[in-house]
Structure formats: structure tokens, C-alpha cells
Design a protein around this motif. Structure first.
Motif, short mmCIF file in Angstrom:
data_model
loop_
_atom_site.label_atom_id
_atom_site.label_comp_id
_atom_site.label_asym_id
_atom_site.label_seq_id
_atom_site.Cartn_x
_atom_site.Cartn_y
_atom_site.Cartn_z
N UNK A 4 0.83 -1.19 0.00
CA UNK A 4 0.00 0.00 0.00
C UNK A 4 0.86 1.24 0.00
N UNK A 5 0.38 2.25 -0.67
CA UNK A 5 1.09 3.52 -0.74
C UNK A 5 0.69 4.35 0.48
N UNK A 6 1.52 4.34 1.50
CA UNK A 6 1.17 5.01 2.74
C UNK A 6 1.54 6.48 2.68
N UNK A 7 0.66 7.30 3.18
CA UNK A 7 0.90 8.72 3.28
C UNK A 7 1.02 9.05 4.76
N UNK A 8 2.15 9.56 5.16
CA UNK A 8 2.38 9.83 6.57
C UNK A 8 2.14 11.30 6.85
N UNK A 9 1.52 11.55 7.97
CA UNK A 9 1.31 12.92 8.42
C UNK A 9 2.40 13.24 9.43
N UNK A 37 -8.52 4.86 4.26
CA UNK A 37 -8.49 4.05 5.47
C UNK A 37 -7.17 4.20 6.19
N UNK A 38 -7.14 3.69 7.41
CA UNK A 38 -5.92 3.72 8.22
C UNK A 38 -4.81 2.93 7.57
N UNK A 42 -1.59 5.17 7.09
CA UNK A 42 -0.53 4.90 8.03
C UNK A 42 -0.69 5.63 9.35
N UNK A 43 -1.89 6.08 9.66
CA UNK A 43 -2.15 6.80 10.91
C UNK A 43 -2.58 5.82 11.99
N UNK A 44 -2.44 6.24 13.25
CA UNK A 44 -3.01 5.44 14.32
C UNK A 44 -4.48 5.82 14.48
N UNK A 45 -5.20 5.13 15.35
CA UNK A 45 -6.65 5.33 15.41
C UNK A 45 -7.03 6.73 15.90
N UNK A 49 -9.24 9.28 13.56
CA UNK A 49 -10.51 9.86 14.01
C UNK A 49 -10.48 11.38 13.90
N UNK A 50 -9.33 11.97 14.22
CA UNK A 50 -9.20 13.42 14.12
C UNK A 50 -9.27 13.87 12.66
#
Length: 70
Positions: A4-9, A37-38, A42-45, A49-50
Motif C-alpha cells: 500500500x502507498x502510505x501517506x504519513x502525516x 483508510x488507516x 498509516x495513521x493510528x486510530x 478519528x481526528x
């Protein structure tokens, strides 16, 4: 398995995501304006949600469209 192509914040402890920051929120929606989706972001829950809450607020205030009309 598919990769998956993850996008990190880049969430810093003192930086808060805001519904008015449209450029950052556009990274978390696809071309059909669906929230990613998560797994793909690549975000945590807590962060997911934020992000979801901010995107929904921006949609209600007409800063982001609900649908892509292409």
C-alpha cells in the motif's frame, strides 16, 4: 500481499490538525472524495478519528466537496 502507498502525516505534539487546512486534508481523500483508510494512510486510530472529524467538518462548511462531479 499487496503493498500500500502510505501517506504519513507529520504530527508534532504541539501541532493540531485543523478543518480549515484544506491542503493537508486533501492528502487523506481519494479522487472520489472518499476518506482513505488507516491502512493506506498509516495513521493510528486517534489520528484517523481526528482526520475524519476534520474532513466531515470541512465538508459541512463547503470547504471540501462531498462528491466529485467528473
Amino acid at each position: 500481499m499487496a503493498s500500500y502507498n502510505k501517506k504519513y502525516i507529520s504530527e508534532k505534539s504541539n501541532e493540531i490538525l485543523d478543518y480549515k487546512d484544506i491542503d493537508v486534508l486533501r492528502k487523506f481523500i481519494n479522487d472520489q472524495n472518499k476518506i482513505l483508510s488507516r491502512r493506506s494512510t498509516g495513521l493510528n486510530s486517534k489520528q484517523q478519528k481526528q482526520v475524519t472529524k476534520c474532513i466531515k467538518r470541512a465538508r459541512i462548511l463547503a470547504l471540501l466537496p462531498f462528491l466529485n462531479k467528473d
